[in-house]
Design a protein around this motif. Structure first.
Motif, mmCIF file in Angstrom:
data_model
loop_
_atom_site.group_PDB
_atom_site.id
_atom_site.type_symbol
_atom_site.label_atom_id
_atom_site.label_comp_id
_atom_site.label_asym_id
_atom_site.label_seq_id
_atom_site.Cartn_x
_atom_site.Cartn_y
_atom_site.Cartn_z
ATOM 1 N N CYS A 1 -19.135 -142.784 -59.792
ATOM 2 C CA CYS A 1 -19.908 -142.026 -58.792
ATOM 3 C C CYS A 1 -20.380 -142.876 -57.619
ATOM 4 O O CYS A 1 -21.295 -142.461 -56.890
ATOM 5 C CB CYS A 1 -21.127 -141.405 -59.461
ATOM 6 N N GLU B 1 -38.259 -144.217 -64.164
ATOM 7 C CA GLU B 1 -38.184 -143.376 -62.968
ATOM 8 C C GLU B 1 -36.923 -143.692 -62.167
ATOM 9 O O GLU B 1 -36.261 -142.802 -61.629
ATOM 10 C CB GLU B 1 -39.417 -143.580 -62.080
ATOM 11 N N GLU B 2 -36.617 -144.979 -62.055
ATOM 12 C CA GLU B 2 -35.414 -145.373 -61.325
ATOM 13 C C GLU B 2 -34.156 -144.872 -62.041
ATOM 14 O O GLU B 2 -33.248 -144.316 -61.413
ATOM 15 C CB GLU B 2 -35.359 -146.902 -61.171
ATOM 16 N N ALA C 1 -33.742 -141.112 -61.591
ATOM 17 C CA ALA C 1 -33.351 -140.734 -60.224
ATOM 18 C C ALA C 1 -31.928 -141.184 -59.904
ATOM 19 O O ALA C 1 -31.177 -140.455 -59.250
ATOM 20 C CB ALA C 1 -34.347 -141.322 -59.215
ATOM 21 N N PHE C 2 -31.541 -142.373 -60.357
ATOM 22 C CA PHE C 2 -30.176 -142.855 -60.104
ATOM 23 C C PHE C 2 -29.153 -141.948 -60.793
ATOM 24 O O PHE C 2 -28.083 -141.675 -60.235
ATOM 25 C CB PHE C 2 -30.017 -144.292 -60.598
ATOM 26 N N LEU D 1 -29.568 -138.749 -61.619
ATOM 27 C CA LEU D 1 -29.564 -137.441 -60.962
ATOM 28 C C LEU D 1 -28.763 -137.495 -59.659
ATOM 29 O O LEU D 1 -27.946 -136.602 -59.366
ATOM 30 C CB LEU D 1 -31.021 -137.026 -60.715
ATOM 31 N N TYR D 2 -28.973 -138.548 -58.893
ATOM 32 C CA TYR D 2 -28.242 -138.731 -57.621
ATOM 33 C C TYR D 2 -26.742 -138.721 -57.864
ATOM 34 O O TYR D 2 -25.982 -138.004 -57.199
ATOM 35 C CB TYR D 2 -28.684 -140.055 -56.990
ATOM 36 N N GLY E 1 -25.274 -135.392 -59.129
ATOM 37 C CA GLY E 1 -25.185 -134.442 -58.027
ATOM 38 C C GLY E 1 -24.024 -134.739 -57.096
ATOM 39 O O GLY E 1 -23.303 -133.829 -56.655
ATOM 40 N N ALA E 2 -23.841 -136.021 -56.788
ATOM 41 C CA ALA E 2 -22.743 -136.394 -55.884
ATOM 42 C C ALA E 2 -21.403 -135.977 -56.477
ATOM 43 O O ALA E 2 -20.561 -135.393 -55.789
ATOM 44 C CB ALA E 2 -22.784 -137.904 -55.613
ATOM 45 N N ALA F 1 -20.681 -132.178 -56.461
ATOM 46 C CA ALA F 1 -20.207 -131.600 -55.203
ATOM 47 C C ALA F 1 -18.685 -131.539 -55.180
ATOM 48 O O ALA F 1 -18.095 -130.577 -54.665
ATOM 49 C CB ALA F 1 -20.724 -132.428 -54.024
ATOM 50 N N PHE F 2 -18.050 -132.550 -55.745
ATOM 51 C CA PHE F 2 -16.583 -132.578 -55.732
ATOM 52 C C PHE F 2 -15.995 -131.640 -56.782
ATOM 53 O O PHE F 2 -14.943 -131.035 -56.546
ATOM 54 C CB PHE F 2 -16.086 -134.019 -55.904
ATOM 55 N N ARG G 1 -17.432 -128.886 -57.685
ATOM 56 C CA ARG G 1 -17.684 -127.585 -57.062
ATOM 57 C C ARG G 1 -16.640 -127.270 -55.995
ATOM 58 O O ARG G 1 -16.084 -126.166 -55.955
ATOM 59 C CB ARG G 1 -19.086 -127.628 -56.450
ATOM 60 N N ARG H 1 -32.346 -132.472 -65.963
ATOM 61 C CA ARG H 1 -32.902 -131.872 -64.739
ATOM 62 C C ARG H 1 -31.791 -131.262 -63.890
ATOM 63 O O ARG H 1 -32.037 -130.362 -63.098
ATOM 64 C CB ARG H 1 -33.668 -132.940 -63.928
ATOM 65 N N PHE H 2 -30.577 -131.780 -64.057
ATOM 66 C CA PHE H 2 -29.457 -131.169 -63.349
ATOM 67 C C PHE H 2 -29.006 -129.909 -64.079
ATOM 68 O O PHE H 2 -28.904 -128.837 -63.486
ATOM 69 C CB PHE H 2 -28.295 -132.149 -63.202
ATOM 70 N N SER H 3 -28.752 -130.057 -65.368
ATOM 71 C CA SER H 3 -28.336 -128.890 -66.159
ATOM 72 C C SER H 3 -28.391 -129.197 -67.642
ATOM 73 O O SER H 3 -27.869 -130.223 -68.088
ATOM 74 C CB SER H 3 -26.908 -128.471 -65.796
#
Lengths: 248, 248, 248, 248
Positions: B35, B81-82, B85-86, B88-89, B92-93, B96-97, B99, B134-136
């Motif tokens: 990713c 936390e890092e 967040a890493f 999740l980022y 998500g990226a 997008a592909f 999708r 948190r994404f799914s």
């Protein structure tokens, strides 16, 4: 009569702070959140989406060329394939945070050099629009009013939004005056507010006639930004122009 | 009896090629796509998702620590936390592909040091699982069989998948033998195939009993990989073990 | 009559391998070593300098725009100040490894887009030359024969070296034919060797007359490279052209 | 009796500003300049070296792990080879700017996690010292007083400098109290000044006796920094402790 007010947000990175997002949020309806290529990181994105969600401000992606050291301000020769893939990557990354926060991703506004190059270059504009459309045709794509990007957004089946800059001087052809020229950037809140009303009501004068404006760009990265934002909101209210989010 | 076969994919970057994804795709049911943090970029991700979609292979995210120069193999001290967040980022990226390609994102498997640290450290494992959830909550989270990550996946409401490594030696406690020790990595296709059957049928021996295995990791980054993959598929077929995608 | 043969080297990065530096080293006299902006990292730089030192090949810096994902091939709008500082940073970084290895840093050759932009743009060429000269006026600065970079090198008090490309077609104005056009890149060793002899003896034909060539660029990043290099060396020897390092 | 006062500098990056270097420069004798791995870029490095040269402050390198997003504060598992090469790269890059400015590079002080890990881990400390020594044995290597890094500096033939922190609490074993514990970081200028005098005259109490201190770390990244620096200078003057550069 109505207008959206947008602002670039979430442009901190790691140990670095930039802009005062919390101070400008009460004045805007749409936030363009950096996605890690020119600014922002996963932690900043999460925090920024959280701030916007709490404030009821619409969240959009603010994708850039890959240029952290140059803050996305350097023009660079991207192929259409690169531009499309870079936009898709960044939109997806931000969408993970809106999804986790339970808010919608509403729009996309390219940053800096990508915004400027896509305003002029139809092939690049189409690539950016394609990247957005591949994610979702429900997204609003924000571009410079009268630019190739706005045209490409419409052609791609996206909802285009034409942007105006109340704190910038325009050249007679409807383009933004270069920041290198004197008088290109305005600092007087009264002048900025007057421009905001004129842009919202009349749009931008170009050789081909007036171009309507859907959203105005406010800035949050300098101390005078809040004064300007307050003046803009007051002037719009006095002119009976409703401030509402993009696409509503 | 059934098993999933997964492989890390899309680990090229810019001008750099790594692995022969197309050669290994016919043998696997799940692809873990880099990713951008340890490998992969937007163009590689798009191409890799396209290859997987054409081959009918399930696409998952392969998030990492931010460590391109070290290929995500350096252990580093991330806060929960890092890590959240890493993850999740990156999820998500990649999403997008998938999708844009019209295929589902089915699973997440952390890469390298993040995988290893999350196997041992419950707080980090919970953070990774939280990022995925948190994404799914429909996503499968792949972790080392018997590890803290598998436990965290279940606790977060995700579908956990326990992974086994047919080309690696295990220590008596059920952990992978360190790559620095002799005999840690196996190269003989026959031995790898025999391990694959044993892992699929018996799981991994640990002091607390056998731990079942849901997916086997194949490798695609060396010339012998295809021979090993062929041997594994043949041995699984002979043992009447069905090879099916994660979570099906 | 004499000529230098140079090749770009050390373009691996982290887990990624690129080019076969060891195979091409016996044929060249000057190596241009990547400095971490488009390729190369500290470990690769150390190893590459070590290889060159063992082979008795002159070591130069191969600085780039900051563009790892694009391998330094994207043209980008750098200010002269940025270009100068980026060159100085990279030259210094490489010089640490030559110093540690006990060999001299002999030359600088900009990479990719920086090389091409500095060939055309006098302000950028002067900035690159200034960056080199601020490190040391004893360095040779390599640029496209007949280009603004060669002129800027001389004006900055550096020793300029004019480069020719035996595996590239030239346009009538003396510039390299665009890689996008058919026939721009040659693959036949015999043709490349003949070009090498002609470039070394006659230079490049331009509307303003012949431009002499001091160094020829060989490539090490493809399997046919060694065959071409062998053919070039043989043809140069038959033509009694001595192959010697830049500036000697 | 004499002491050096050092401060980390040049930790801005691209569009991001951090610290007020100009304000703290009048109070210090040695500046540790970031080299691009945790902070700083080529433009910031050039400007910072220029500021230091104008102020007559000694310039040293402040190398880090490759961790821009984490500001070099994340501990990570580097091999000794990596640490040595990363240090050499960064020292060389900064040395280009001191050379261009006509000033000497006097010292090296690792940053953040690299500093802390090298204080505890002899193999890493030796690797850092080796990286510095390969550049020049004339450099001073600054480490935590009593640490493995100071020992490794001496063993590598470098001039070691033992550092004390007047604004930090020490544990009884002579190590810095963790920042996560209450009272670890002091803010009262009077207290910081008293500590500075005590560290300069008595050193640090450890179970093995007092450890002398050669240099005190001041901070420039917060508004109270100047008040603290003024108080330190005044107290040192009153105690007749001369403030002089490292190694003089």
């Amino acid at each position: 009569m109505k207008i959206d007010l947008n602002c670039d947000m979430g442009e901190s990175f790691g140990a670095y702070r930039l802009g005062d997002d919390a101070a400008i949020l009460p004045f805007i309806t749409s936030a363009n959140v950096a996605c890690g290529f020119h600014a922002g990181d996963a932690l900043v994105m999460r925090a920024t989406v959280g701030l916007c969600a709490a404030a009821g401000v619409r969240v959009g992606a603010h994708p850039s060329t890959p240029d952290l050291q140059g803050f996305g301000r350097r023009e660079m020769s991207l192929t259409p394939e690169e531009a499309e893939a870079f936009v898709l990557y960044q939109v997806g990354a931000l969408a993970a945070f809106t999804r986790a926060a339970g808010v919608a991703l509403t729009h996309v506004k390219p940053h800096g050099a990508l915004y400027n190059q896509a305003a002029r270059d139809p092939a690049l504009a189409e690539a950016v629009a394609r990247g957005v459309a591949r994610f979702s045709r429900d997204l609003v794509l924000v571009g410079l009013a009268g630019s190739a990007l706005v045209a490409a957004a419409a052609a791609a089946g996206l909802r285009p939004a034409s942007e105006g800059f109340p704190d910038r001087a325009y050249d007679p052809d409807g383009s933004l005056r270069s920041r290198r020229l004197p008088g290109a950037v305005l600092h007087d809140p009264a002048q900025i507010a007057a421009n905001a009303v004129r842009l919202a009501t009349e749009g931008i004068a170009t050789p081909h006639g007036q171009v309507a404006v859907d959203t105005l760009c406010l800035h949050g990265d300098n101390p005078a930004a809040v004064s300007a934002a307050q003046a803009v909101r007051k002037a719009l209210a006095q002119a009976n122009i409703e401030v509402v989010g993009l696409g509503t």
